[in-house]
Enzyme design. Sequence first.
Site, PDB file in Angstrom:
ATOM      1  N   SER A  89       0.227 -26.232 -16.090  1.00  0.00           N
ATOM      2  CA  SER A  89      -0.322 -25.700 -17.322  1.00  0.00           C
ATOM      3  C   SER A  89      -1.586 -24.867 -17.123  1.00  0.00           C
ATOM      4  O   SER A  89      -1.956 -24.089 -17.994  1.00  0.00           O
ATOM      5  CB  SER A  89      -0.652 -26.853 -18.273  1.00  0.00           C
ATOM      6  OG  SER A  89      -1.716 -27.631 -17.737  1.00  0.00           O
ATOM      7  N   LYS A 123     -10.830 -23.620 -17.375  1.00  0.00           N
ATOM      8  CA  LYS A 123      -9.627 -23.832 -18.195  1.00  0.00           C
ATOM      9  C   LYS A 123     -10.054 -24.242 -19.598  1.00  0.00           C
ATOM     10  O   LYS A 123     -10.972 -25.047 -19.753  1.00  0.00           O
ATOM     11  CB  LYS A 123      -8.768 -24.921 -17.551  1.00  0.00           C
ATOM     12  CG  LYS A 123      -7.425 -25.155 -18.259  1.00  0.00           C
ATOM     13  CD  LYS A 123      -6.598 -26.226 -17.522  1.00  0.00           C
ATOM     14  CE  LYS A 123      -5.261 -26.466 -18.193  1.00  0.00           C
ATOM     15  NZ  LYS A 123      -4.472 -27.519 -17.495  1.00  0.00           N
ATOM     16  N   SER A 157      -0.416 -29.676 -12.754  1.00  0.00           N
ATOM     17  CA  SER A 157      -0.924 -28.494 -13.461  1.00  0.00           C
ATOM     18  C   SER A 157      -1.971 -27.676 -12.717  1.00  0.00           C
ATOM     19  O   SER A 157      -2.328 -26.585 -13.159  1.00  0.00           O
ATOM     20  CB  SER A 157      -1.485 -28.893 -14.824  1.00  0.00           C
ATOM     21  OG  SER A 157      -0.424 -29.130 -15.714  1.00  0.00           O
TER      22      SER A 157
END
Lengths: 481, 484
Positions: free
Chosen positions: B154, B79, B178
Site C-alpha cells: 500500500s 506516507k 506494504s
Amino acid sequence: MEFESVIGLEIHVELDTESKMFCGCSTRFGEAPNTQTCPVCLGMPGSLPVPNKKAVEYVIRTGLAIFCDISLFSQFHRKNYFYPDMPKNYQISQYDIPLCIDGHVDLEMEDYATTIGVTRIHLEEDTGKLLHIGGAGRIAGADYSQVDFNRAGVPLMEIVSEPDIRTPEEAKAYAQKIRAILVSLGVSDCNMDQGSMRVDANISLRPVGREELGVKAELKNLNSFRSLQRGLAYEIERQTKALQNGEAIVQETRHWDETKNTTSTLRTKEYAHDYRYFPDPDLVPMEFDPEWIEGLRAELPELPDERKERYMSDFGLPAHDANLLVETKATGDFFEAAVALYGGDAKIMSNWILGDLTYYLNSENVEIDAGEVKPAHLVEMVELIDDGTISGKIAKELFSEMFKTGKMPKAIVEEKGMTQISGQDEIAKIVDDVIAQNPDAVQEFHDGKERAFGFLVGQAMRLTKGRGNPQLINRLLKERL
Amino acid sequence: MELFKLTIHELHEKLVSKEISAKELAQSVFSRIDDVEERVKSYITVTRDVALAKADEIDKKIAGGERIGPLAGIPTAIKDVMNTEGIRTTCGSKILDNYIPVYTSTAVKNLLEEGIVMTGKTNMDEFAMGSSTENSGFFVTHNPWDLERVPGGSSGGSASVVAADEAIFSLGSDTGGSIRQPAALCGIVGMKPTYGLVSRFGLIAFASSLDQIGPFTKDVTDCAIVLNHLIGHDINDSTSVKIDKPDYTKALVNDLNGIKIGVPKELMAEGIDSKIKAVIENSLKLLEANGAVVAETSLPNIEHSLSAYYIIAPAEASSNLARFDGVRYGYRVPDAVDLIDMYMRTRAEGFGDEVKRRIMLGTYALSAGYYDAYYGQAQKVRTLIIDDFNRAFTDYDVLVSPTTPTTAFKIGEKVDDPLKMYLSDICTIPVNLAGLPGISVPCGTVDGLPVGLQVIGKTLGEEMMLRVAYSFEQSFGWSEKPKL
C-alpha cells in the site's frame, strides 16, 4: 402462588485516580466541556492507549478487600459498538479474564445475616456525556446533540454480583456496603449525585422453591440508594402482577422514573448488541507478581467489618449501633473523632449520632462530613448536659440551632439564655407557686392519681420555660406535697 | 548537479563540507518533483513552503558551525498514514480528505528532530489496504519503471517517490508487505523492522498487531542510517520494545563467511513466477560465493498465512476504523436525518470498496458464534507460523526468499479480482504474522522490471539482516534507475 425475587447488581465506580485510564488527562469533575481531552481520549486517528497502573492497583485492592481471587494474568478486550459518546466506537474493557473473580460481601440485616457473592470485578474506560438540545432532552426528537468528552477515558471499575440478593433492602444494604468498602480503600468517592457510583439491577421472579431462574429485567437510572430500593420494589410488584395474571415477562432494559415512581421499557432484547469482543492488540496482557499482590493485601486499610468489630470490643457498642456507624466511612470517622474528644461513654456519642444528627442530616439531605455539626460541637453539647448546664430536653433544641447555624453550643446557650435553672431556692419558689395555683391537681395527687404529679412537673417546667432542672423539680415537688 | 539522485550518506558529506546547502538540495528535489510528478503521481500533498523554511533553518545551523546529524537537511517524503501536526493527513481516504492532525506521530517527530526536510505526504491504498495503490481515494500512482504499471502498495507513493528521485528517502508502513512489496516493484530498498521496534503512536492503524513503520531508501547504508533515528522506546505505545539503541551502520560489514542462510521451499514454490525464481537462484549463488552457507529449509505452516492474515487484519481493521463516523473529525454527510443515517451514509460515502470489504470481513469474523471458528483459529495458525520461524532460526541466521511472486503488474490488471491481488503479498505476509524484520533489496530485473530479494531476520535481528543485505548489495552492484 408465592414468588421469590432474584436480584443481581452491576455497580460501576469511577476510580479516584489523578489521570484517565489510558492517557494523562485529568479526571477532575465539573470542568468546562472538552477541556480535559487529548488525542488519545478523543480517539483521534493513530492515538494509542497506555494503561494507568494506579487504576489497576485500585481494582486489585478492591478485589482483595472483598475476598476475590486475583488473576495473575489479565487482559483488556475491545467491546465494539457505535455511540457518539464513545470516541473510538469501541470501549476498552475486560472480557474473559477480569482482574478479580469469586469474592463475597457479608451483610447484616435487621434480624438476619446473609452473604452476597461477587462474580467479577473488571476495569474499563468511561464514555463521554451527551447533551441533547431540543425535544424532550432525549436523543429521539432532539434538534441536535452535543458531546462532552471530559469523562471519556476515566477509569471505571465494574463490580458484578451473583444473583444472591433476595429483597430490595438487601440490594440497598449490599450497595451501601460496597460503597463503604471502596471509600475506606480510598479508591473512589462513590458520589452517586456526580455519577461516580452507578448501580444497575437485574431482577427476575420465580416460584418459591424453584431453582431455575425466571426472565429478568435490567433496571437503569437508579441514581440513589433510595431509588435502587424503590425501583426494585416497584419491579417486584409489576412482575408479580404479570405472573399472577399469566402474562410472560419480556427480557428487557427498563428505565426507573424517579418522579413517576414507575419503570418503563428502554429497549428490548432484539436490540441487544453483538459486541464482538476481542483482545485489544494495542495493549499487552498484564502479568502480576504474586509478591506485589501480597504487598497490596498487607497494606489494606481497616475495612468496615473490622471497624465494626473494634467498635463492639473497644467501645462496648451493641452490634446494631456498630453496624450503622460503619455504614459510611465518614460516619465512623465522625464517631471516632467525637469519642476521642469526649472521653466519656461512647454509647452516648453513638446515640446522638445515630439519633438527632442522622435525623437532621437525612431531612436536609446533607452528608455527615459536609454538615455544620462537627464532632467538637457534639462533644461540647454533651459536656453541657453532663455538668448540668443544660437539660437533655434543652439539648434537643440546642441541637437544632447548632445544625442550622454551625455555632458552638456554649455560644448558643449564652446567646439564647438556655442554661438550666438548678438553684434550689429559685426552683423551690416555682414549685411553691405551682402547688398554690393548682389545688385541684394537688388534691388529685393526694387521692392517689400518679398522673397528677406529671402534670405538676409539666407546669413547673412551663414556668421555667423548659430550663428547670427536672431532677430538682421532681425532688422538691415530692418533698412539698 | 542532479542532487536529487544521490543518497543520504553522499548528501550528508556534501552538506557538512558546505559543498552544497540544504536549500539547494531541497530546490533540486522540488525541481525534480515539478518535472516528473505529473507522470508518477506520488504525492497527495506537497509541503514546499514548510520544506524550504526547514532547509533554511538547517543551513543556518551549518553556517553557525553547529554539528548536524546524518539526516539533517535530507528531503524526506512521509506516507500519508502518519499524523503530521498542521499538515493534512488523509490515509488515502475521502473520509479524511479535510483532516488536519493536532499532533505528529512519534516516528516522524523523531526524524523531524533530526532535521529532515519534509517534502510531502505520499499516496497510498486507502487505509493501507491494498497492494497496488489503486485503492487510493484520490488517484493512482504510477511505477517509474513503466508508467502503465502499478508501484505496488500500500505504500506505493513512498516507493515511487524514492525510485523517481522525488525525495531522497521516505517512510512507509508495512502490515502484510506494504513496504517490501512496493520497494521490490520499484527497484529500491524497503525495510520493515521487528514489530515494536518503531513506535506506532500517530500511525493511523490498519491492523494494530501487524502494522510497523519502516524506511524506503536507495541503498542499504541509507536504510541503516534512517533506522538509527527511527527506533526507540515510546511511552505512548504500550507495544513498543525497550532495548538499547544499536548503531545499525556498524552492522554494515561486507562479509558473509560462515553465515547460514535458509531458503524456505514454500516461498520458492508454485505461484512464484519462474523468471523471478531464476533471478533469486542467481542471488543465492552470489551469496554463496561470498562465503554464506545456503540451504533449503521448510516453514510447513506458512501455506496458511494468507488465510490467517485475511481474518486477523480485517478483524482488527473493522474495530480500528469504527472511529471514522463523522462525529468528531473527517467527512460527515451534510444532510443526515438522524444518528444512524449519519453513521451509515458518512461511512458509505467516505470509504472505498476495498475498505468496506475488509470491514465486513472483519466484522463477520468477530461476530458471536463465528469468533472461535475464524479469529480464534487464525490466532492459533499464527502461533504455528511463529513456531515454524523459531525452529528455522535455530539453524539459520537469516532466511531469504523472493519479495514478490511477480514483477509490477499493469494498472487495472488485478483490481477486479481481490484474491489475485491478495496473492501479491504471499512472501511478505508470514513475516508480519511472526513480527519479524524483513528487508527487500534489488536483485535484478525481469523484462526490464525490478525484482526484490527478501531477507528475513530473527526477532530484533536487524543487524544480521542488514549485514546480509549490505553484503549482497555490495557484490551485486545494482545501479539501474528507471528512465523518466
